[in-house]
Design a protein around this motif. Structure first.
Motif, PDB file in Angstrom:
ATOM      1  N   LEU A   1     -10.297 -41.859  27.523  1.00  0.00           N
ATOM      2  CA  LEU A   1      -9.587 -43.309  28.103  1.00  0.00           C
ATOM      3  C   LEU A   1      -8.060 -43.915  26.816  1.00  0.00           C
ATOM      4  O   LEU A   1      -8.032 -43.325  25.689  1.00  0.00           O
ATOM      5  N   VAL A   2      -7.119 -44.120  27.463  1.00  0.00           N
ATOM      6  CA  VAL A   2      -5.803 -44.427  27.275  1.00  0.00           C
ATOM      7  C   VAL A   2      -5.916 -46.109  27.273  1.00  0.00           C
ATOM      8  O   VAL A   2      -6.309 -46.548  28.085  1.00  0.00           O
ATOM      9  N   ARG A   3      -4.909 -46.163  26.637  1.00  0.00           N
ATOM     10  CA  ARG A   3      -4.514 -47.651  26.822  1.00  0.00           C
ATOM     11  C   ARG A   3      -3.438 -48.295  27.034  1.00  0.00           C
ATOM     12  O   ARG A   3      -3.636 -49.034  27.662  1.00  0.00           O
TER      13      ARG A   3
ATOM     14  N   GLY B   1      -9.692 -46.842  34.122  1.00  0.00           N
ATOM     15  CA  GLY B   1      -8.701 -47.618  33.393  1.00  0.00           C
ATOM     16  C   GLY B   1      -7.591 -47.760  34.626  1.00  0.00           C
ATOM     17  O   GLY B   1      -6.800 -48.001  34.692  1.00  0.00           O
ATOM     18  N   LEU B   2      -7.778 -46.576  35.517  1.00  0.00           N
ATOM     19  CA  LEU B   2      -7.027 -46.744  36.622  1.00  0.00           C
ATOM     20  C   LEU B   2      -7.149 -48.410  37.286  1.00  0.00           C
ATOM     21  O   LEU B   2      -8.409 -49.103  37.194  1.00  0.00           O
ATOM     22  N   VAL B   3      -6.251 -48.920  37.830  1.00  0.00           N
ATOM     23  CA  VAL B   3      -6.012 -49.740  38.902  1.00  0.00           C
ATOM     24  C   VAL B   3      -5.608 -49.850  40.066  1.00  0.00           C
ATOM     25  O   VAL B   3      -5.283 -49.327  40.495  1.00  0.00           O
ATOM     26  N   GLY B   4      -6.576 -49.973  41.183  1.00  0.00           N
ATOM     27  CA  GLY B   4      -6.620 -50.259  42.425  1.00  0.00           C
ATOM     28  C   GLY B   4      -6.143 -51.203  43.757  1.00  0.00           C
ATOM     29  O   GLY B   4      -6.523 -52.629  42.737  1.00  0.00           O
ATOM     30  N   ALA B   5      -5.906 -51.363  44.841  1.00  0.00           N
ATOM     31  CA  ALA B   5      -6.215 -52.426  45.341  1.00  0.00           C
ATOM     32  C   ALA B   5      -7.261 -53.100  45.329  1.00  0.00           C
ATOM     33  O   ALA B   5      -7.989 -52.196  45.209  1.00  0.00           O
ATOM     34  N   ASP B   6      -7.474 -54.449  45.476  1.00  0.00           N
ATOM     35  CA  ASP B   6      -8.618 -54.924  45.703  1.00  0.00           C
ATOM     36  C   ASP B   6      -9.568 -54.117  46.991  1.00  0.00           C
ATOM     37  O   ASP B   6      -9.063 -53.870  47.947  1.00  0.00           O
TER      38      ASP B   6
ATOM     39  N   ALA C   1     -16.765 -57.494  29.044  1.00  0.00           N
ATOM     40  CA  ALA C   1     -16.882 -57.615  30.087  1.00  0.00           C
ATOM     41  C   ALA C   1     -15.577 -56.335  30.918  1.00  0.00           C
ATOM     42  O   ALA C   1     -16.242 -55.915  32.081  1.00  0.00           O
ATOM     43  N   SER C   2     -14.607 -57.426  30.578  1.00  0.00           N
ATOM     44  CA  SER C   2     -13.090 -56.351  31.351  1.00  0.00           C
ATOM     45  C   SER C   2     -12.915 -54.630  30.810  1.00  0.00           C
ATOM     46  O   SER C   2     -12.857 -54.685  31.368  1.00  0.00           O
ATOM     47  N   ALA C   3     -13.713 -54.796  29.435  1.00  0.00           N
ATOM     48  CA  ALA C   3     -13.912 -53.507  28.994  1.00  0.00           C
ATOM     49  C   ALA C   3     -15.132 -52.556  29.654  1.00  0.00           C
ATOM     50  O   ALA C   3     -14.142 -51.566  29.854  1.00  0.00           O
ATOM     51  N   LEU C   4     -16.350 -53.080  29.588  1.00  0.00           N
ATOM     52  CA  LEU C   4     -16.686 -52.251  30.897  1.00  0.00           C
ATOM     53  C   LEU C   4     -16.170 -51.834  32.070  1.00  0.00           C
ATOM     54  O   LEU C   4     -16.163 -50.908  32.580  1.00  0.00           O
ATOM     55  N   ALA C   5     -16.089 -53.152  32.815  1.00  0.00           N
ATOM     56  CA  ALA C   5     -15.085 -52.561  34.243  1.00  0.00           C
ATOM     57  C   ALA C   5     -13.867 -51.936  34.207  1.00  0.00           C
ATOM     58  O   ALA C   5     -14.346 -50.933  34.805  1.00  0.00           O
ATOM     59  N   SER C   6     -13.325 -51.887  33.409  1.00  0.00           N
ATOM     60  CA  SER C   6     -12.399 -50.511  32.786  1.00  0.00           C
ATOM     61  C   SER C   6     -12.417 -49.642  32.755  1.00  0.00           C
ATOM     62  O   SER C   6     -12.497 -48.457  32.721  1.00  0.00           O
ATOM     63  N   ALA C   7     -13.833 -48.964  32.458  1.00  0.00           N
ATOM     64  CA  ALA C   7     -14.207 -48.419  31.372  1.00  0.00           C
ATOM     65  C   ALA C   7     -14.769 -47.724  32.576  1.00  0.00           C
ATOM     66  O   ALA C   7     -14.289 -46.091  33.029  1.00  0.00           O
TER      67      ALA C   7
ATOM     68  N   ALA D   1     -18.827 -50.761  37.663  1.00  0.00           N
ATOM     69  CA  ALA D   1     -18.126 -49.447  38.724  1.00  0.00           C
ATOM     70  C   ALA D   1     -16.757 -49.776  39.558  1.00  0.00           C
ATOM     71  O   ALA D   1     -16.230 -51.299  39.867  1.00  0.00           O
ATOM     72  N   HIS D   2     -16.146 -49.208  39.465  1.00  0.00           N
ATOM     73  CA  HIS D   2     -15.081 -48.627  40.222  1.00  0.00           C
ATOM     74  C   HIS D   2     -14.013 -50.118  39.728  1.00  0.00           C
ATOM     75  O   HIS D   2     -13.366 -50.668  40.646  1.00  0.00           O
ATOM     76  N   GLY D   3     -14.090 -50.228  38.461  1.00  0.00           N
ATOM     77  CA  GLY D   3     -13.318 -51.121  38.067  1.00  0.00           C
ATOM     78  C   GLY D   3     -13.703 -52.802  38.265  1.00  0.00           C
ATOM     79  O   GLY D   3     -12.844 -53.619  37.533  1.00  0.00           O
ATOM     80  N   ARG D   4     -15.269 -53.328  38.011  1.00  0.00           N
ATOM     81  CA  ARG D   4     -15.732 -54.488  38.545  1.00  0.00           C
ATOM     82  C   ARG D   4     -16.604 -54.537  38.216  1.00  0.00           C
ATOM     83  O   ARG D   4     -17.633 -53.206  37.698  1.00  0.00           O
TER      84      ARG D   4
END
Length: 386
Positions: A127-129, A293-298, A283-289, A331-334
């Motif tokens: 993973l990357v920051r 680390g990808l960010v997508g549309a809602d 919580a946000s670290a677990l979501a990101s992992a 899961a999947h960023g949440r």
């Protein structure tokens, strides 16, 4: 996604590696990747031109006219767009469409990348920051516009259609003393890149390594690797750039470590939170992992009031850690918090193959977890029973 190693080149001086591998994933199609491009086109036409979401290069010129962009209604395929451009500017003219940040404009592409490409890309390389950019390269050209360059990111470059060469050089000893260096300017400066604009590929190609990949194969190379692409006829590729904020291979990454059932240790999670910095909480670290680390549309809203049966719809692990009487799941960023009573059902999901179905217990806690996983596209409701 299954991968097959085809060719590996290791630098004796830097230890950096470049390679070509085969990949098999019928879901990653030119059509769904193209949806992300069309979404970026719409954003640009609507006035969002941050970080050059779309960049079209014809010959040596960058064109900003909206008329040369792919049809924003999605009616034009990649082949049709390239044919239109070649008819307009000449078949021998180098043409490249570059698009970036695609999952931000197409949720289905985000979910697909997390599911299909997460394990061979992020679980292997870490993973990357920094940001993770999903880019498209479509066209026919003798060299990537700008020429030989390097970035502070590791890259996984998947060829969807056609064939292309990637020419690589490791270290700096190969660079002629007379060569001029140039740093990236403008919107790209946030992710430092360096160019060698005075060098032509034929002059130095024998000092490096040239690999070729066809549709169904992908290149991988480390941060700091000098490179330039060359297509063999028209080619369409999607690139995953993992920004490490360093030109040194191995720096700026955090190893992915989860059990087969998705459990992560609190020590690993705290370490990842600290690695991310910027005030991230657990919580946000677990979501990101959970999205690497990808960010997508809602995600789109789903009706999940009466889930009775679900099917696995993602290859990505559902990450979790237990804290007292609760279990934190992502899961999947949440991420969300549920009663620890859901653990037997959650752990059992790891034994299911992609597409396999299972019943959802009737207790409200497990139903709440099932709704969370369906809403975030880790599971899907089985039609007719939900």
């Amino acid at each position: 996604m299954a991968t097959t190693q085809l060719s590996v080149v290791q630098s004796p001086t830097t230890g950096a590696s470049t390679r070509v591998e085969g990949w098999e994933c019928g879901q990653v199609t030119p059509e769904i990747v193209w949806k992300g491009v069309v979404g970026a086109v719409r954003a640009v036409i609507a006035g969002d031109d941050q970080r050059e979401l779309i960049k079209i290069t014809v010959g040596g010129d960058v064109l900003s006219d909206h008329a040369v962009m792919p049809a924003p209604d999605g009616s034009e395929s990649p082949d049709e767009w390239l044919t239109r451009m070649q008819q307009k500017f000449g078949a021998e003219t180098p043409i490249l469409l570059y698009a970036r940040e695609l999952p931000s404009h197409e949720r289905s592409l985000f979910d697909l990348l997390v599911s299909a490409l997460g394990r061979p890309v992020f679980e292997e390389h870490g993973l990357v920051r920094g940001n993770i950019d999903i880019e498209v390269f479509l066209g026919e050209y003798r060299a990537t516009p700008g020429g030989i360059h390097r970035e502070q990111c590791g890259n996984s470059h998947f060829v969807l259609q056609g064939r292309k060469y990637m020419h690589f050089w490791h270290g700096e000893d190969w660079i002629p003393k007379t060569a001029g260096w140039r740093a990236a300017e403008g919107d790209n400066a946030i992710d430092p890149e360096e160019y060698l604009p005075s060098l032509q590929v034929p002059e130095v190609v024998d000092r490096g390594t040239s690999l070729i990949a066809s549709a169904g194969e992908f290149f991988t190379w480390d941060p700091g690797t000098w490179h330039v692409a060359e297509t063999v006829g028209p080619a369409f590729a999607v690139n995953i750039a993992r920004y490490t904020r360093s030109f040194v291979p191995g720096e700026g990454t955090y190893p992915f470590a989860a059990e087969p059932d998705g459990r992560v240790s609190i020590e690993w999670l705290e370490g990842y939170r600290d690695f991310l910095g910027g005030g991230a909480d657990l919580a946000s670290a677990l979501a990101s992992a959970s999205a690497y680390g990808l960010v997508g549309a809602d995600p789109e809203h789903k009706e999940t009031a009466d889930l009775r049966r679900v099917a696995v719809s993602s290859h990505a692990r559902r990450l979790w850690h237990k804290s007292g009487g609760s279990v934190h799941v992502a899961a999947h960023g949440r991420s969300g918090v549920f009663s620890a009573s859901v653990l037997p059902w959650l752990v059992g999901l790891a034994d299911l193959q992609y597409g396999e179905e299972c019943e959802v217990p009737v207790d409200p806690d497990t139903r709440a977890l099932a709704r969370f996983l369906v809403e975030n596209n880790s599971l899907r409701a089985v039609q007719g029973l939900a």
